[in-house]
Scaffold this active site. Sequence first.
Site, PDB file in Angstrom:
ATOM      1  CE  LYS A  82      60.730  32.720 -17.935  1.00 13.49           C
ATOM      2  NZ  LYS A  82      59.529  31.942 -17.575  1.00 13.49           N
ATOM      3  N   GLY A 179      55.965  25.732  -0.108  1.00 10.52           N
ATOM      4  CA  GLY A 179      55.411  26.878  -0.850  1.00 10.52           C
ATOM      5  C   GLY A 179      53.909  26.749  -0.987  1.00 10.52           C
TER       6      GLY A 179
HETATM    7  P1  NAD Z   1      53.707  31.891  -5.946  1.00  6.83           P
HETATM    8  O1  NAD Z   1      54.673  33.025  -5.988  1.00  6.83           O
HETATM    9  O2  NAD Z   1      52.255  32.156  -5.963  1.00  6.83           O
HETATM   10  O3  NAD Z   1      54.015  30.988  -4.650  1.00  6.83           O
HETATM   11  C1  NAD Z   1      55.287  30.598  -4.266  1.00  6.83           C
HETATM   12  C2  NAD Z   1      55.284  30.577  -2.735  1.00  6.83           C
HETATM   13  O4  NAD Z   1      56.497  29.959  -2.293  1.00  6.83           O
HETATM   14  C3  NAD Z   1      55.254  31.968  -2.101  1.00  6.83           C
HETATM   15  O5  NAD Z   1      54.176  32.019  -1.175  1.00  6.83           O
HETATM   16  C4  NAD Z   1      56.612  32.090  -1.397  1.00  6.83           C
HETATM   17  O6  NAD Z   1      56.530  32.823  -0.177  1.00  6.83           O
HETATM   18  C5  NAD Z   1      56.938  30.649  -1.125  1.00  6.83           C
HETATM   19  N1  NAD Z   1      58.363  30.337  -0.962  1.00  6.83           N
HETATM   20  C6  NAD Z   1      59.435  30.806  -1.656  1.00  6.83           C
HETATM   21  N2  NAD Z   1      60.564  30.191  -1.252  1.00  6.83           N
HETATM   22  C7  NAD Z   1      60.193  29.323  -0.282  1.00  6.83           C
HETATM   23  C8  NAD Z   1      60.898  28.406   0.523  1.00  6.83           C
HETATM   24  N3  NAD Z   1      62.229  28.243   0.430  1.00  6.83           N
HETATM   25  N4  NAD Z   1      60.218  27.683   1.446  1.00  6.83           N
HETATM   26  C9  NAD Z   1      58.877  27.817   1.567  1.00  6.83           C
HETATM   27  N5  NAD Z   1      58.147  28.670   0.822  1.00  6.83           N
HETATM   28  C10 NAD Z   1      58.807  29.405  -0.087  1.00  6.83           C
HETATM   29  O7  NAD Z   1      54.151  30.936  -7.162  1.00  6.83           O
HETATM   30  P2  NAD Z   1      53.261  29.819  -7.880  1.00  6.83           P
HETATM   31  O8  NAD Z   1      52.568  30.420  -9.042  1.00  6.83           O
HETATM   32  O9  NAD Z   1      52.490  29.044  -6.851  1.00  6.83           O
HETATM   33  O10 NAD Z   1      54.408  28.891  -8.488  1.00  6.83           O
HETATM   34  C11 NAD Z   1      55.180  28.032  -7.656  1.00  6.83           C
HETATM   35  C12 NAD Z   1      56.301  27.409  -8.474  1.00  6.83           C
HETATM   36  O11 NAD Z   1      55.736  26.666  -9.562  1.00  6.83           O
HETATM   37  C13 NAD Z   1      57.255  28.414  -9.122  1.00  6.83           C
HETATM   38  O12 NAD Z   1      58.536  27.828  -9.184  1.00  6.83           O
HETATM   39  C14 NAD Z   1      56.713  28.564 -10.520  1.00  6.83           C
HETATM   40  O13 NAD Z   1      57.717  28.964 -11.443  1.00  6.83           O
HETATM   41  C15 NAD Z   1      56.255  27.146 -10.814  1.00  6.83           C
HETATM   42  N6  NAD Z   1      55.203  27.062 -11.814  1.00  6.83           N
HETATM   43  C16 NAD Z   1      54.025  27.728 -11.621  1.00  6.83           C
HETATM   44  C17 NAD Z   1      53.028  27.638 -12.573  1.00  6.83           C
HETATM   45  C18 NAD Z   1      51.692  28.333 -12.380  1.00  6.83           C
HETATM   46  O14 NAD Z   1      50.765  28.003 -13.086  1.00  6.83           O
HETATM   47  N7  NAD Z   1      51.576  29.255 -11.448  1.00  6.83           N
HETATM   48  C19 NAD Z   1      53.231  26.884 -13.730  1.00  6.83           C
HETATM   49  C20 NAD Z   1      54.431  26.187 -13.895  1.00  6.83           C
HETATM   50  C21 NAD Z   1      55.414  26.291 -12.919  1.00  6.83           C
END
Ligand code: NAD
Length: 358
Positions: A82, A179
Amino acid sequence: MGNGILAAMARGGFERVLALQDRRSGLRGYLAIHDTSVGPALGGVRRWAYRSEDQALRDCTRLARAMTLKCCLAGLDAGGAKTVLLDHPDVRWEEAYPYLGRVVEDLGGAVSCGPDVGTGERELGWLASETRHVTRPGARGPGRLSAATAEGVFRGMQAALEHLDGEADWERRRVVIQGLGAVGRRLAEQLLRAGARVAGCDLDPRRAEAVAEELGLELLDPARELGEACDVFAPCALGGILHDLSIPRLKARIVAGSANNPLARGDHADALHARGVLLVPDFVISAGALVRGARFHLDGRREPIGLIGERIGETVRGVLERAAAEGCPPQRTAEREAERLLEERRSGDLPARTLSRT
Ligand code: NAD
Protein backbone atom coordinates in the site's frame (compact mmCIF):
# COMPACT_ATOMS: atom_id res chain seq x y z
CA MET A 1 9.21 -5.59 21.72
CA GLY A 2 8.78 -1.80 21.76
CA ASN A 3 6.38 0.64 20.12
CA GLY A 4 8.39 1.85 17.12
CA ILE A 5 7.97 1.07 13.46
CA LEU A 6 10.38 -1.89 13.54
CA ALA A 7 8.40 -3.52 16.35
CA ALA A 8 5.15 -2.91 14.45
CA MET A 9 6.70 -4.45 11.32
CA ALA A 10 7.82 -7.52 13.26
CA ARG A 11 4.35 -7.93 14.80
CA GLY A 12 2.61 -7.63 11.43
CA GLY A 13 5.22 -9.62 9.46
CA PHE A 14 6.19 -6.78 7.07
CA GLU A 15 9.09 -6.92 4.64
CA ARG A 16 9.72 -3.23 4.06
CA VAL A 17 8.20 0.14 4.89
CA LEU A 18 9.57 3.12 2.97
CA ALA A 19 9.15 6.70 4.18
CA LEU A 20 8.94 8.98 1.13
CA GLN A 21 9.88 12.61 0.74
CA ASP A 22 10.44 14.48 -2.50
CA ARG A 23 11.88 17.96 -1.97
CA ARG A 24 10.87 19.16 -5.46
CA SER A 25 7.18 18.28 -5.52
CA GLY A 26 6.59 18.34 -1.77
CA LEU A 27 5.35 14.72 -1.73
CA ARG A 28 5.39 12.97 1.64
CA GLY A 29 4.08 9.49 2.31
CA TYR A 30 4.72 5.84 3.02
CA LEU A 31 4.97 2.70 0.94
CA ALA A 32 4.51 -0.55 2.85
CA ILE A 33 5.41 -3.94 1.36
CA HIS A 34 3.85 -6.70 3.37
CA ASP A 35 4.56 -9.87 1.45
CA THR A 36 6.36 -10.91 -1.74
CA SER A 37 6.89 -14.58 -0.83
CA VAL A 38 4.96 -15.94 -3.84
CA GLY A 39 4.75 -12.96 -6.16
CA PRO A 40 4.63 -9.19 -6.47
CA ALA A 41 2.99 -7.11 -3.77
CA LEU A 42 -0.11 -5.38 -5.17
CA GLY A 43 -1.74 -2.33 -3.67
CA GLY A 44 -3.44 0.94 -4.43
CA VAL A 45 -2.15 4.46 -3.88
CA ARG A 46 -4.29 6.38 -1.40
CA ARG A 47 -4.11 10.18 -1.28
CA TRP A 48 -5.79 11.56 1.78
CA ALA A 49 -5.59 14.51 4.19
CA TYR A 50 -4.45 12.49 7.19
CA ARG A 51 -4.60 14.16 10.59
CA SER A 52 -1.06 13.03 11.42
CA GLU A 53 1.91 11.05 10.13
CA ASP A 54 1.08 8.30 12.61
CA GLN A 55 -2.43 7.99 11.25
CA ALA A 56 -1.06 7.75 7.70
CA LEU A 57 1.47 5.10 8.66
CA ARG A 58 -1.13 3.04 10.52
CA ASP A 59 -3.51 3.19 7.56
CA CYS A 60 -0.71 2.22 5.18
CA THR A 61 0.43 -0.85 7.12
CA ARG A 62 -3.10 -2.01 7.99
CA LEU A 63 -4.20 -1.84 4.35
CA ALA A 64 -1.03 -3.52 3.01
CA ARG A 65 -1.47 -6.46 5.38
CA ALA A 66 -5.18 -6.73 4.52
CA MET A 67 -4.20 -6.96 0.84
CA THR A 68 -1.98 -9.96 1.56
CA LEU A 69 -4.83 -11.72 3.36
CA LYS A 70 -7.13 -10.91 0.45
CA CYS A 71 -4.63 -12.39 -2.03
CA CYS A 72 -4.21 -15.55 0.07
CA LEU A 73 -7.95 -16.23 0.23
CA ALA A 74 -8.43 -15.39 -3.45
CA GLY A 75 -5.68 -17.87 -4.36
CA LEU A 76 -3.53 -15.28 -6.16
CA ASP A 77 0.24 -15.59 -6.61
CA ALA A 78 0.65 -12.13 -5.16
CA GLY A 79 0.94 -10.35 -1.83
CA GLY A 80 -0.04 -7.00 -0.36
CA ALA A 81 1.41 -3.50 -0.52
CA LYS A 82 0.00 0.00 0.00
CA THR A 83 1.12 3.54 -0.64
CA VAL A 84 -0.38 6.46 1.23
CA LEU A 85 0.34 10.06 0.27
CA LEU A 86 -0.34 12.97 2.63
CA ASP A 87 -2.65 15.30 0.77
CA HIS A 88 -1.79 18.99 1.07
CA PRO A 89 -2.59 22.00 -1.15
CA ASP A 90 1.14 22.81 -1.59
CA VAL A 91 2.07 19.49 -3.19
CA ARG A 92 2.60 19.57 -6.99
CA TRP A 93 0.94 16.28 -7.81
CA GLU A 94 1.84 16.20 -11.49
CA GLU A 95 5.48 15.96 -10.32
CA ALA A 96 4.80 13.92 -7.17
CA TYR A 97 3.27 10.91 -8.93
CA PRO A 98 6.17 10.54 -11.42
CA TYR A 99 8.51 10.66 -8.41
CA LEU A 100 6.55 7.81 -6.84
CA GLY A 101 6.72 6.04 -10.21
CA ARG A 102 10.53 6.16 -10.06
CA VAL A 103 10.50 4.74 -6.53
CA VAL A 104 8.24 1.90 -7.69
CA GLU A 105 10.36 1.26 -10.79
CA ASP A 106 13.49 1.03 -8.61
CA LEU A 107 11.81 -1.75 -6.65
CA GLY A 108 12.16 -3.85 -9.80
CA GLY A 109 8.67 -5.37 -9.96
CA ALA A 110 8.36 -6.23 -6.26
CA VAL A 111 5.43 -3.78 -6.08
CA SER A 112 2.64 -2.89 -8.47
CA CYS A 113 0.37 0.11 -7.83
CA GLY A 114 -3.26 0.65 -8.64
CA PRO A 115 -6.16 3.03 -8.00
CA ASP A 116 -7.52 3.95 -4.59
CA VAL A 117 -9.12 6.93 -2.90
CA GLY A 118 -7.58 10.09 -4.43
CA THR A 119 -5.77 8.21 -7.21
CA GLY A 120 -7.71 7.79 -10.43
CA GLU A 121 -6.92 7.49 -14.14
CA ARG A 122 -5.14 10.88 -14.30
CA GLU A 123 -2.80 10.14 -11.37
CA LEU A 124 -2.13 6.60 -12.64
CA GLY A 125 -1.14 8.13 -15.97
CA TRP A 126 1.45 10.33 -14.19
CA LEU A 127 2.74 7.23 -12.37
CA ALA A 128 2.90 5.25 -15.60
CA SER A 129 5.20 7.89 -17.13
CA GLU A 130 7.97 6.46 -14.90
CA THR A 131 7.07 2.85 -14.16
CA ARG A 132 5.67 -0.21 -15.85
CA HIS A 133 4.36 -1.52 -12.55
CA VAL A 134 0.94 0.07 -12.46
CA THR A 135 -2.61 -1.20 -13.03
CA ARG A 136 -4.76 1.24 -14.97
CA PRO A 137 -8.42 0.28 -14.92
CA GLY A 138 -9.31 1.84 -18.29
CA ALA A 139 -9.14 0.38 -21.77
CA ARG A 140 -5.36 -0.14 -21.49
CA GLY A 141 -5.78 -2.17 -18.30
CA PRO A 142 -8.05 -4.87 -16.97
CA GLY A 143 -11.16 -2.61 -17.12
CA ARG A 144 -14.41 -2.99 -15.14
CA LEU A 145 -12.78 -3.19 -11.71
CA SER A 146 -15.74 -1.78 -9.75
CA ALA A 147 -18.12 -4.02 -11.67
CA ALA A 148 -16.04 -7.03 -10.60
CA THR A 149 -16.23 -5.88 -6.98
CA ALA A 150 -20.00 -5.35 -7.16
CA GLU A 151 -20.47 -8.81 -8.69
CA GLY A 152 -18.44 -10.40 -5.88
CA VAL A 153 -20.47 -8.55 -3.23
CA PHE A 154 -23.75 -9.62 -4.86
CA ARG A 155 -22.69 -13.29 -5.01
CA GLY A 156 -21.33 -13.14 -1.46
CA MET A 157 -24.66 -11.72 -0.22
CA GLN A 158 -26.47 -14.48 -2.01
CA ALA A 159 -24.26 -17.10 -0.32
CA ALA A 160 -24.96 -15.50 3.09
CA LEU A 161 -28.74 -15.56 2.55
CA GLU A 162 -28.58 -19.18 1.42
CA HIS A 163 -26.46 -20.00 4.46
CA LEU A 164 -29.08 -18.55 6.84
CA ASP A 165 -32.34 -19.40 5.06
CA GLY A 166 -31.50 -22.11 2.53
CA GLU A 167 -32.34 -19.79 -0.40
CA ALA A 168 -31.69 -16.23 -1.56
CA ASP A 169 -35.34 -15.57 -2.49
CA TRP A 170 -34.50 -12.01 -3.57
CA GLU A 171 -38.10 -10.93 -4.03
CA ARG A 172 -38.67 -11.13 -0.28
CA ARG A 173 -35.50 -9.21 0.62
CA ARG A 174 -34.74 -5.63 1.51
CA VAL A 175 -31.16 -4.42 1.15
CA VAL A 176 -29.85 -1.09 2.44
CA ILE A 177 -26.73 0.29 0.74
CA GLN A 178 -24.52 2.92 2.37
CA GLY A 179 -22.68 4.78 -0.41
CA LEU A 180 -23.91 4.91 -3.99
CA GLY A 181 -20.54 5.40 -5.69
CA ALA A 182 -18.82 3.17 -8.23
CA VAL A 183 -19.56 -0.09 -6.38
CA GLY A 184 -22.77 0.85 -4.52
CA ARG A 185 -24.57 2.01 -7.65
CA ARG A 186 -23.72 -1.16 -9.59
CA LEU A 187 -24.67 -3.33 -6.66
CA ALA A 188 -28.05 -1.56 -6.40
CA GLU A 189 -28.65 -2.14 -10.08
CA GLN A 190 -27.93 -5.84 -9.79
CA LEU A 191 -30.08 -6.30 -6.68
CA LEU A 192 -33.02 -4.55 -8.34
CA ARG A 193 -32.61 -6.80 -11.38
CA ALA A 194 -32.73 -9.82 -9.07
CA GLY A 195 -36.03 -8.54 -7.64
CA ALA A 196 -34.91 -7.23 -4.24
CA ARG A 197 -36.21 -4.03 -2.64
CA VAL A 198 -33.29 -1.65 -2.39
CA ALA A 199 -32.82 1.48 -0.31
CA GLY A 200 -29.67 3.56 -0.25
CA CYS A 201 -28.00 6.78 0.77
CA ASP A 202 -24.98 8.87 -0.10
CA LEU A 203 -23.38 11.85 1.63
CA ASP A 204 -23.29 13.55 -1.74
CA PRO A 205 -26.93 14.58 -2.28
CA ARG A 206 -26.55 15.13 -6.01
CA ARG A 207 -25.12 11.67 -6.53
CA ALA A 208 -27.81 10.13 -4.31
CA GLU A 209 -30.62 11.79 -6.23
CA ALA A 210 -29.15 10.95 -9.63
CA VAL A 211 -28.82 7.25 -8.72
CA ALA A 212 -32.28 7.13 -7.14
CA GLU A 213 -33.82 8.69 -10.23
CA GLU A 214 -31.93 6.46 -12.64
CA LEU A 215 -32.58 3.18 -10.83
CA GLY A 216 -35.78 3.96 -8.96
CA LEU A 217 -34.46 2.96 -5.55
CA GLU A 218 -35.70 4.27 -2.22
CA LEU A 219 -33.54 7.10 -0.95
CA LEU A 220 -32.67 7.35 2.75
CA ASP A 221 -31.22 10.28 4.68
CA PRO A 222 -27.55 9.56 5.47
CA ALA A 223 -27.21 8.46 9.13
CA ARG A 224 -30.66 6.81 9.06
CA GLU A 225 -29.46 3.79 7.12
CA LEU A 226 -27.94 1.94 10.07
CA GLY A 227 -31.23 1.78 11.95
CA GLU A 228 -33.28 0.58 8.96
CA ALA A 229 -34.82 -2.87 9.29
CA CYS A 230 -33.51 -4.99 6.43
CA ASP A 231 -32.14 -8.39 5.50
CA VAL A 232 -28.76 -7.07 4.38
CA PHE A 233 -26.89 -3.89 5.21
CA ALA A 234 -24.21 -3.21 2.58
CA PRO A 235 -21.46 -0.76 3.58
CA CYS A 236 -20.06 0.58 0.31
CA ALA A 237 -18.61 3.89 1.52
CA LEU A 238 -15.73 4.22 4.00
CA GLY A 239 -14.27 1.94 6.66
CA GLY A 240 -14.60 2.07 10.46
CA ILE A 241 -18.39 2.48 10.47
CA LEU A 242 -19.16 -0.47 12.77
CA HIS A 243 -18.28 0.55 16.33
CA ASP A 244 -19.56 0.71 19.90
CA LEU A 245 -22.25 3.26 19.05
CA SER A 246 -23.41 2.03 15.64
CA ILE A 247 -23.55 -1.74 16.28
CA PRO A 248 -26.44 -1.55 18.80
CA ARG A 249 -28.46 0.45 16.22
CA LEU A 250 -28.12 -2.12 13.43
CA LYS A 251 -31.35 -3.83 12.42
CA ALA A 252 -29.90 -6.02 9.66
CA ARG A 253 -29.45 -9.78 9.81
CA ILE A 254 -26.45 -9.73 7.48
CA VAL A 255 -23.70 -7.14 6.87
CA ALA A 256 -22.04 -7.61 3.48
CA GLY A 257 -20.46 -4.82 1.44
CA SER A 258 -17.37 -3.61 -0.36
CA ALA A 259 -16.02 -1.09 2.19
CA ASN A 260 -12.53 -2.04 3.33
CA ASN A 261 -12.17 -2.55 7.09
CA PRO A 262 -15.76 -1.68 8.10
CA LEU A 263 -15.00 -2.66 11.71
CA ALA A 264 -13.54 0.11 13.86
CA ARG A 265 -11.75 -2.55 15.98
CA GLY A 266 -11.19 -6.28 15.55
CA ASP A 267 -13.35 -7.18 18.56
CA HIS A 268 -16.37 -5.55 16.92
CA ALA A 269 -16.62 -8.80 14.93
CA ASP A 270 -17.37 -10.52 18.25
CA ALA A 271 -19.91 -7.83 19.19
CA LEU A 272 -21.82 -8.40 15.93
CA HIS A 273 -21.65 -12.17 16.40
CA ALA A 274 -23.04 -11.82 19.93
CA ARG A 275 -26.01 -9.85 18.53
CA GLY A 276 -26.67 -12.53 15.96
CA VAL A 277 -25.61 -10.39 12.97
CA LEU A 278 -23.78 -12.31 10.26
CA LEU A 279 -20.83 -10.21 9.07
CA VAL A 280 -19.31 -11.40 5.79
CA PRO A 281 -15.57 -10.55 6.00
CA ASP A 282 -14.77 -7.61 3.73
CA PHE A 283 -11.46 -9.07 2.57
CA VAL A 284 -13.29 -12.10 1.17
CA ILE A 285 -16.32 -10.44 -0.39
CA SER A 286 -14.65 -7.33 -1.88
CA ALA A 287 -11.83 -9.13 -3.74
CA GLY A 288 -13.39 -8.79 -7.22
CA ALA A 289 -11.30 -5.84 -8.46
CA LEU A 290 -8.13 -7.32 -7.00
CA VAL A 291 -8.70 -10.63 -8.80
CA ARG A 292 -9.47 -8.94 -12.10
CA GLY A 293 -6.47 -6.58 -11.84
CA ALA A 294 -4.06 -9.26 -10.65
CA ARG A 295 -5.04 -11.78 -13.32
CA PHE A 296 -4.51 -9.13 -15.98
CA HIS A 297 -1.01 -8.35 -14.76
CA LEU A 298 0.08 -11.83 -13.77
CA ASP A 299 -1.36 -13.73 -16.72
CA GLY A 300 -2.33 -11.05 -19.23
CA ARG A 301 -6.00 -11.98 -19.36
CA ARG A 302 -9.26 -10.31 -18.43
CA GLU A 303 -10.98 -12.77 -16.12
CA PRO A 304 -14.75 -12.84 -16.81
CA ILE A 305 -16.64 -10.99 -14.11
CA GLY A 306 -19.26 -13.75 -13.73
CA LEU A 307 -16.54 -16.26 -12.95
CA ILE A 308 -14.92 -13.96 -10.41
CA GLY A 309 -18.27 -13.50 -8.66
CA GLU A 310 -18.96 -17.22 -8.69
CA ARG A 311 -15.63 -18.00 -6.99
CA ILE A 312 -16.11 -15.28 -4.38
CA GLY A 313 -19.58 -16.70 -3.65
CA GLU A 314 -18.04 -20.15 -3.15
CA THR A 315 -15.30 -18.78 -0.87
CA VAL A 316 -17.89 -16.91 1.22
CA ARG A 317 -20.00 -20.07 1.49
CA GLY A 318 -16.98 -22.09 2.69
CA VAL A 319 -15.99 -19.48 5.28
CA LEU A 320 -19.55 -19.22 6.65
CA GLU A 321 -19.87 -23.00 6.93
CA ARG A 322 -16.55 -23.36 8.75
CA ALA A 323 -17.36 -20.45 11.07
CA ALA A 324 -20.76 -21.99 11.92
CA ALA A 325 -19.11 -25.34 12.67
CA GLU A 326 -16.56 -23.59 14.91
CA GLY A 327 -19.24 -21.39 16.50
CA CYS A 328 -17.19 -18.23 15.91
CA PRO A 329 -17.54 -15.03 13.85
CA PRO A 330 -16.75 -15.56 10.14
CA GLN A 331 -14.25 -12.70 10.37
CA ARG A 332 -12.14 -14.72 12.84
CA THR A 333 -12.39 -17.89 10.76
CA ALA A 334 -11.37 -16.07 7.58
CA GLU A 335 -8.45 -14.33 9.30
CA ARG A 336 -7.17 -17.62 10.71
CA GLU A 337 -7.52 -19.30 7.32
CA ALA A 338 -5.66 -16.47 5.57
CA GLU A 339 -2.89 -16.50 8.23
CA ARG A 340 -2.52 -20.24 7.77
CA LEU A 341 -2.23 -19.86 4.00
CA LEU A 342 0.31 -17.07 4.47
CA GLU A 343 2.41 -19.24 6.79
CA GLU A 344 2.28 -22.01 4.21
CA ARG A 345 3.48 -19.63 1.50
CA ARG A 346 6.25 -18.29 3.64
CA SER A 347 7.52 -21.70 4.74
CA GLY A 348 7.46 -23.08 1.17
CA ASP A 349 10.39 -22.53 -1.15
CA LEU A 350 8.35 -21.01 -3.95
CA PRO A 351 10.11 -18.79 -6.49
CA ALA A 352 9.01 -15.16 -6.32
CA ARG A 353 7.27 -13.92 -9.44
CA THR A 354 7.77 -10.41 -10.68
CA LEU A 355 5.36 -8.43 -12.74
CA SER A 356 5.75 -7.92 -16.41
CA ARG A 357 3.72 -5.51 -18.42
CA THR A 358 1.35 -6.99 -20.93
P1 NAD B 1 -16.62 5.76 -4.45
O1 NAD B 1 -15.75 6.85 -3.94
O2 NAD B 1 -16.93 5.67 -5.90
O3 NAD B 1 -18.02 5.79 -3.66
C1 NAD B 1 -18.13 5.94 -2.29
C2 NAD B 1 -19.41 6.75 -2.05
O4 NAD B 1 -19.69 6.73 -0.65
C3 NAD B 1 -19.28 8.22 -2.44
O5 NAD B 1 -20.35 8.55 -3.32
C4 NAD B 1 -19.38 8.98 -1.11
O6 NAD B 1 -20.07 10.22 -1.24
C5 NAD B 1 -20.19 8.02 -0.29
N1 NAD B 1 -20.04 8.14 1.17
C6 NAD B 1 -18.91 8.36 1.90
N2 NAD B 1 -19.19 8.30 3.22
C7 NAD B 1 -20.51 8.05 3.31
C8 NAD B 1 -21.40 7.88 4.40
N3 NAD B 1 -20.99 7.96 5.68
N4 NAD B 1 -22.71 7.65 4.15
C9 NAD B 1 -23.16 7.56 2.88
N5 NAD B 1 -22.36 7.70 1.80
C10 NAD B 1 -21.06 7.94 2.03
O7 NAD B 1 -15.93 4.41 -3.91
P2 NAD B 1 -16.14 2.93 -4.48
O8 NAD B 1 -15.11 2.65 -5.51
O9 NAD B 1 -17.60 2.70 -4.78
O10 NAD B 1 -15.73 2.07 -3.20
C11 NAD B 1 -16.59 1.98 -2.06
C12 NAD B 1 -15.86 1.25 -0.94
O11 NAD B 1 -15.49 -0.06 -1.39
C13 NAD B 1 -14.56 1.91 -0.49
O12 NAD B 1 -14.39 1.66 0.89
C14 NAD B 1 -13.50 1.17 -1.26
O13 NAD B 1 -12.24 1.19 -0.60
C15 NAD B 1 -14.07 -0.24 -1.26
N6 NAD B 1 -13.61 -1.06 -2.37
C16 NAD B 1 -13.81 -0.65 -3.66
C17 NAD B 1 -13.38 -1.44 -4.70
C18 NAD B 1 -13.62 -1.04 -6.14
O14 NAD B 1 -13.48 -1.88 -7.01
N7 NAD B 1 -13.99 0.19 -6.41
C19 NAD B 1 -12.72 -2.65 -4.44
C20 NAD B 1 -12.54 -3.06 -3.12
C21 NAD B 1 -13.00 -2.25 -2.09
